[in-house]
Design a protein around this motif. Sequence first.
Motif, PDB file in Angstrom:
ATOM      1  N   LEU A 600      -6.145  33.741  82.307  1.00 11.09           N
ATOM      2  CA  LEU A 600      -7.376  34.533  82.271  1.00 11.09           C
ATOM      3  C   LEU A 600      -7.068  36.021  82.116  1.00 11.09           C
ATOM      4  N   ALA A 601      -5.919  36.466  82.599  1.00 11.51           N
ATOM      5  CA  ALA A 601      -5.518  37.855  82.358  1.00 11.51           C
ATOM      6  C   ALA A 601      -5.342  38.110  80.866  1.00 11.51           C
ATOM      7  N   THR A 602      -4.769  37.133  80.169  1.00  2.13           N
ATOM      8  CA  THR A 602      -4.598  37.277  78.722  1.00  2.13           C
ATOM      9  C   THR A 602      -5.950  37.289  78.014  1.00  2.13           C
ATOM     10  N   VAL A 603      -6.881  36.445  78.439  1.00  3.52           N
ATOM     11  CA  VAL A 603      -8.223  36.428  77.853  1.00  3.52           C
ATOM     12  C   VAL A 603      -8.922  37.753  78.105  1.00  3.52           C
ATOM     13  N   THR A 604      -8.791  38.264  79.315  1.00  2.08           N
ATOM     14  CA  THR A 604      -9.452  39.521  79.677  1.00  2.08           C
ATOM     15  C   THR A 604      -8.910  40.681  78.850  1.00  2.08           C
ATOM     16  N   MET A 605      -7.627  40.669  78.577  1.00  5.38           N
ATOM     17  CA  MET A 605      -7.051  41.693  77.715  1.00  5.38           C
ATOM     18  C   MET A 605      -7.637  41.592  76.309  1.00  5.38           C
ATOM     19  N   ALA A 606      -7.833  40.370  75.833  1.00  7.79           N
ATOM     20  CA  ALA A 606      -8.419  40.174  74.503  1.00  7.79           C
ATOM     21  C   ALA A 606      -9.862  40.660  74.454  1.00  7.79           C
ATOM     22  N   LEU A 607     -10.542  40.657  75.597  1.00  9.06           N
ATOM     23  CA  LEU A 607     -11.913  41.164  75.679  1.00  9.06           C
ATOM     24  C   LEU A 607     -11.942  42.696  75.777  1.00  9.06           C
ATOM     25  N   GLY A 608     -10.767  43.320  75.838  1.00  7.67           N
ATOM     26  CA  GLY A 608     -10.697  44.778  75.823  1.00  7.67           C
ATOM     27  C   GLY A 608     -10.649  45.437  77.176  1.00  7.67           C
ATOM     28  N   ASP A 609     -10.483  44.654  78.267  1.00  7.27           N
ATOM     29  CA  ASP A 609     -10.470  45.232  79.614  1.00  7.27           C
ATOM     30  C   ASP A 609      -9.038  45.220  80.143  1.00  7.27           C
ATOM     31  N   ALA A 610      -8.284  46.256  79.771  1.00  7.69           N
ATOM     32  CA  ALA A 610      -6.868  46.290  80.136  1.00  7.69           C
ATOM     33  C   ALA A 610      -6.663  46.420  81.642  1.00  7.69           C
ATOM     34  N   ARG A 649      -0.050  47.849  79.127  1.00  5.36           N
ATOM     35  CA  ARG A 649       0.688  49.088  79.408  1.00  5.36           C
ATOM     36  C   ARG A 649       0.453  50.134  78.314  1.00  5.36           C
ATOM     37  N   LEU A 650       0.323  49.686  77.069  1.00  5.66           N
ATOM     38  CA  LEU A 650       0.046  50.634  75.986  1.00  5.66           C
ATOM     39  C   LEU A 650      -1.285  51.327  76.192  1.00  5.66           C
ATOM     40  N   VAL A 651      -2.260  50.608  76.753  1.00  4.01           N
ATOM     41  CA  VAL A 651      -3.592  51.190  76.973  1.00  4.01           C
ATOM     42  C   VAL A 651      -3.620  52.041  78.231  1.00  4.01           C
ATOM     43  N   LEU A 652      -3.048  51.535  79.315  1.00  3.10           N
ATOM     44  CA  LEU A 652      -3.174  52.186  80.621  1.00  3.10           C
ATOM     45  C   LEU A 652      -2.041  53.144  80.931  1.00  3.10           C
ATOM     46  N   GLY A 653      -0.935  52.995  80.261  1.00  2.91           N
ATOM     47  CA  GLY A 653       0.275  53.691  80.659  1.00  2.91           C
ATOM     48  C   GLY A 653       0.934  52.945  81.803  1.00  2.91           C
ATOM     49  N   ASP A 654       2.188  53.202  82.005  1.00  2.00           N
ATOM     50  CA  ASP A 654       2.917  52.472  83.039  1.00  2.00           C
ATOM     51  C   ASP A 654       2.323  52.693  84.428  1.00  2.00           C
ATOM     52  N   GLU A 655       1.962  53.947  84.732  1.00  2.00           N
ATOM     53  CA  GLU A 655       1.431  54.243  86.065  1.00  2.00           C
ATOM     54  C   GLU A 655       0.095  53.547  86.297  1.00  2.00           C
ATOM     55  N   GLY A 656      -0.788  53.592  85.295  1.00  2.00           N
ATOM     56  CA  GLY A 656      -2.093  52.944  85.425  1.00  2.00           C
ATOM     57  C   GLY A 656      -1.968  51.435  85.551  1.00  2.00           C
ATOM     58  N   TYR A 657      -1.051  50.863  84.765  1.00  2.84           N
ATOM     59  CA  TYR A 657      -0.848  49.417  84.830  1.00  2.84           C
ATOM     60  C   TYR A 657      -0.342  49.017  86.215  1.00  2.84           C
ATOM     61  N   GLU A 658       0.654  49.744  86.720  1.00  6.26           N
ATOM     62  CA  GLU A 658       1.244  49.390  88.004  1.00  6.26           C
ATOM     63  C   GLU A 658       0.231  49.534  89.135  1.00  6.26           C
ATOM     64  N   ARG A 659      -0.635  50.550  89.044  1.00  2.29           N
ATOM     65  CA  ARG A 659      -1.627  50.741  90.092  1.00  2.29           C
ATOM     66  C   ARG A 659      -2.615  49.574  90.133  1.00  2.29           C
TER      67      ARG A 659
END
Length: 677
Positions: A600-610, A649-659
Amino acid sequence: MTGNLPAETSSFIGRKDELDRLAGLLAESRLVTVTGPPGVGKTRLALRAAADCAEGYPDGAWFAELSPEQDANLLASVVARALGLREQSTRPYEQVLAEYLAGKRLLLVLDTCEHLVGACAALGDGLVDVAPGLRVLATSRVPLDVPSEKILEVAPFARPEPESDDLLGYDAVRLFVERATDRIPGWQAGDGALMAIGRLCRRLDGIPLGIELAAGHLHALSAEELADRLTDPFDLLTAGYRGGPARHRSFRTAVGWSHELCTPQERLLWARLSVFAGSFDERTAQAVCADDRLPDVGRVLAELVRKSIVVRTGDRHRLLDGIREYGREWLRELGEERVMRTAHLAHYRTMAARLDREWYGPDQLDWADWAEADLAEIRLALDYGISHGGTACLDLVSSCWIIWGALGQMREGRYFVERALAAGPREGSSYARALWVLGWITLFQGDMGLAERSSQQSLAEARRIGDVEAMGHALVRLGGVRLFSGAPHKVEELMHEARTHLTAAGAIDTIDDLVMDGGQAMAFIFLGDLTRAWGVLQHMHTKSRSRGEIWMRAFGDLFRSQLMLARDEVHGADRAGRESLAVKWRLNDVLGVAMGADHLATVTMALGDARSAAWMHGAAERLWLTFGLTAMGSDELAAPRVATAERARLVLGDEGYERAFEEGFAASLEEVRDRLS
């Protein structure tokens, strides 16, 4: 409010001073033990105290009932289950609990520790040492005897003075009156009855359980008659127990007196019901306890409920600990202990065999509920069977393979299967079957080496004795090993061979029919053959719907969601993935939940919600840790997760992704369930 504290089923009487002292102890100490004689109300007091202070614990107040568990090796597992954890890896449960509780502000009630006092002491002391926000509230007849422990000793209610003109001012008398009016609406205590109740309470030394038992006999005797019955000769009931503490002798007098007021059939059923470790329903009591001497268990059981010997909650019944112990002593006196333990084992062996046969059908939720409710009894039956060896323990542990592999009990399954394999005969069909069950469990734990060896050993033994059906089931497990060990191209051949053997044995109409379809579909997905995968899944969906089956159908929905996503049908993939997860949550299928959350994380990414995708990755990682290996160590299974993380990570940056990841990782199971529903 987070937690699982059981609701009170009757009014709480008195104990204000004890509650105040207990609140103070919990404020200053991280491990508090409520001690006292049997029947004094330790559990009720602890539960009321926990409910009163629950708002001070953001992560909830949780209750772990330990009385049904006799095996100290499973203590941490029982506590983890009470907390809602479904850890199935090979890591020690103590480590899992420590990691889970480390950052929590939580109250944990460990109820009835005396029969596992050493294990409870080690677990409780160890957990508070590594979890600063944890408070442990234990109940036990004896202290845990650890340095950090504070103790509240609970005494019986004060005994009413004979000349008192305010008998209702005594908690013991008020308890009797309230329980009497609960059982007999409209009942009132006149002056004569109150004097008799005062005598009763003095004779019962103010022990709450004894007083409640006495009130249970009011439908047949008046308060005056009850008081007259309880006279000095009943001290004989404590014969042979003079060496114990006086407070325990008083409890035995109270329970023994109630025993004497029961009919012979009620006494016999009381003794026989003591064979159960936890709760049971009427049908199970009939199956285990009935014979020519006791043909109508339901009628006698109803009388024991009315007399407060048996506690009924919904359609489940149970004996309180002290009452169960008294019954077991009588069971031994009757010379029936071995007979009843054998009957108990035979019943659960029969029920597990039915579960195995009927799982491929419309009653999976009912069977899942049965397994959850009767797990303590299944453990008890397995312990008894394993202690006596023979094929019975192998048959029971193997028939429970659905519980181990589909209903979230893989760790316990491995524990019992390995013990049964060591205790039972090392040859024959039962042995071959237990081996492929071990292969099934260890496959999903990610222990591919043991899964391979166990499945191969099962196949070799099945071939040696000519058991074609066992050969087929072993081959299915070997196909699973190949699927998750980097050889999906070998799955089709193995599943074809397995199906040939099962067909020859007349065993194709089993749940493994769908397991083979699911494994084949996953293999085609891993190999990039999406057309063939879709064809298998459509066929699988039709078969599962025709049988009313939901467990494998939910896996099929997950795989169909993966294919929909590959065809850019993102919204359809989202619906199918969430439908699959709803079933997996309901069944407590930890493997299905972990796989579904990751997808579902992969589906959510496909929906544009990184950000939500990263949050789900964190939640999924927490779920995968319950297996010890993310994506079971399979590169093919992990590939979509890795690709999704890179995009997020490309959308959020490493810091945003990790948070966002850390927020999902720290979320409670309830939060994860709500967000993925």
